[in-house]
Design an enzyme around this catalytic site. Sequence first.
Site, short mmCIF file in Angstrom:
data_model
loop_
_atom_site.label_atom_id
_atom_site.label_comp_id
_atom_site.label_asym_id
_atom_site.label_seq_id
_atom_site.Cartn_x
_atom_site.Cartn_y
_atom_site.Cartn_z
N ARG A 4 -0.55 -15.33 5.72
CA ARG A 4 0.28 -14.78 6.80
C ARG A 4 0.01 -15.48 8.13
O ARG A 4 0.93 -15.61 8.95
CB ARG A 4 0.04 -13.28 6.93
CG ARG A 4 0.76 -12.52 5.82
CD ARG A 4 0.52 -11.06 5.92
NE ARG A 4 1.51 -10.33 5.16
CZ ARG A 4 1.32 -9.09 4.72
NH1 ARG A 4 0.21 -8.45 4.97
NH2 ARG A 4 2.28 -8.49 4.03
N LYS B 139 5.78 3.19 -10.27
CA LYS B 139 6.66 4.36 -10.36
C LYS B 139 8.14 4.05 -10.25
O LYS B 139 8.55 3.22 -9.45
CB LYS B 139 6.31 5.32 -9.21
CG LYS B 139 4.98 5.97 -9.37
CD LYS B 139 4.90 7.14 -8.41
CE LYS B 139 3.61 7.12 -7.63
NZ LYS B 139 3.77 7.42 -6.24
N GLY C 40 3.31 -7.23 -2.60
CA GLY C 40 1.97 -7.80 -2.55
C GLY C 40 1.47 -8.37 -3.86
O GLY C 40 1.05 -9.53 -3.92
N GLY D 72 7.14 -4.07 1.61
CA GLY D 72 7.93 -2.89 1.96
C GLY D 72 9.25 -3.27 2.60
O GLY D 72 10.30 -2.70 2.31
P1 AMP Z 1 3.95 -1.08 -7.07
O1 AMP Z 1 3.09 -0.82 -5.88
O2 AMP Z 1 4.94 0.00 -7.34
O3 AMP Z 1 4.52 -2.46 -7.10
O4 AMP Z 1 3.00 -0.97 -8.31
C1 AMP Z 1 1.92 -1.80 -8.51
C2 AMP Z 1 0.97 -1.10 -9.41
O5 AMP Z 1 1.60 -0.82 -10.65
C3 AMP Z 1 -0.24 -1.92 -9.73
O6 AMP Z 1 -1.35 -1.31 -9.14
C4 AMP Z 1 -0.31 -1.89 -11.23
O7 AMP Z 1 -1.60 -1.63 -11.70
C5 AMP Z 1 0.58 -0.74 -11.61
N1 AMP Z 1 1.08 -0.88 -12.99
C6 AMP Z 1 1.78 -1.89 -13.50
N2 AMP Z 1 2.02 -1.70 -14.82
C7 AMP Z 1 1.45 -0.53 -15.14
C8 AMP Z 1 1.32 0.21 -16.35
N3 AMP Z 1 1.86 -0.23 -17.47
N4 AMP Z 1 0.65 1.37 -16.30
C9 AMP Z 1 0.10 1.82 -15.16
N5 AMP Z 1 0.19 1.17 -13.98
C10 AMP Z 1 0.84 0.01 -13.97
#
Ligand code: AMP
Length: 388
Positions: A34, A199, A349, A370
Amino acid sequence: MKTIKDIDIKNKKVIIRCDFNVPIKDGKIIDDTRIISSLQTIKYCLDQNTKIILLSHLGRVKEEADLAKNDLAPVAVRLSELLNCEVKFIPKTRGQELETAIENMNFKDIILIQNTRYEDLDGKKESSNDEELGKYWASLGDVFINDAFGTAHRAHASNVGIASNLPSAVGFLIEKELTALSSLNDPEHPFIVILGGAKVSDKIGVIKNLVNKADKIIIGGGMAFTFLKAKGYETGTSLIDEENIEFCKKVLKNYSNKIILPVDVAVTTEFTEKEEYKVKDINNIEKNEMGLDIGPKTITYFAEQIKNAKIVVWNGPLGVYEFNKYKVGTDKLLEYIVNNNIKTILGGGDIVAAAVNYKDKIYHASTGGGATLEYLEGKTLPGIAVIK
Ligand code: AMP
């Protein structure tokens, strides 16, 4: 969009809002991407014979204990090295020391002031865009350049507050980010979206906004299991976003040919790296198993889907990227994109960190997770709208 080249900055005092929100451990900067991304704007201001006042946030400041670990001082040191000139650090966000330092500036001098979020200790003044604070910071300069894409989706005193009180424009970094992202407004086809991460709830806005525009939406990561459950599969103890099963059902019903889900996954019984894992087709997941990555058949299947893409946008890892064992799917698909020169925008990230070794081989890796997500949701970014 008013950019730095559209505004007269010559011989002026220029305030630049940068994004120096870099990971720092024991006073050492772990990744300076950055900082490097901010150089073009700073160098341009040096060429224009200006006095340069830099502002940035670093981390979150909620209590006294957060101050020391979010001190911006190491950034001034790194910036000095990169620019090969002195960057004077003022460990205050306001007051006599700062004002005197600015009064004593010569042209081409650079000052970096303390983490703007130090102001959050006193009633969240920075993060709630306190009017008086925005006015105060604006009073320190003649012109304002916003170059912090990472906070463009927030209305803070250090972006919206200052811009409301001074002639303003965006810097080269924001211009570059917006140019890349705007290629998705009227995308070339096939346009493929890849979504991963934890999620479904975090990605609902993106799915709603892009499902009609995109030719395919590929879904991996934790969120894939909510879609698989909505389709009636046993998903064992995998991450499930219960509240959004109905949403997934609706999307699957209305866009069955567009949503691409994993066909096999790496499963284990504990959320750790220690356990052995098995690769299973999605119709064979057992009640005590959780899926932590996509499997090899899925990697090939996803690669097949993006093979002829004219543009791909990817947000979120396809597995638990923090565990070496479960980063394989994300890494392999990224490798495929690089090897096949597929025009791809990465946002978020984890996924940008995954591409750290491919810096010049990716069409665009965004500096703002974000902000990219909100752009993809079709939302207005206040830090940019205020300049328009
Ligand atoms: P996000 O911040 O929504 O992009 O999510 C990133 C997070 O999703 C990371 O910390 C990953 O560990 C988690 N993640 C990815 N795949 C899985 C999975 N199959 N089960 C649980 N967590 C996951």
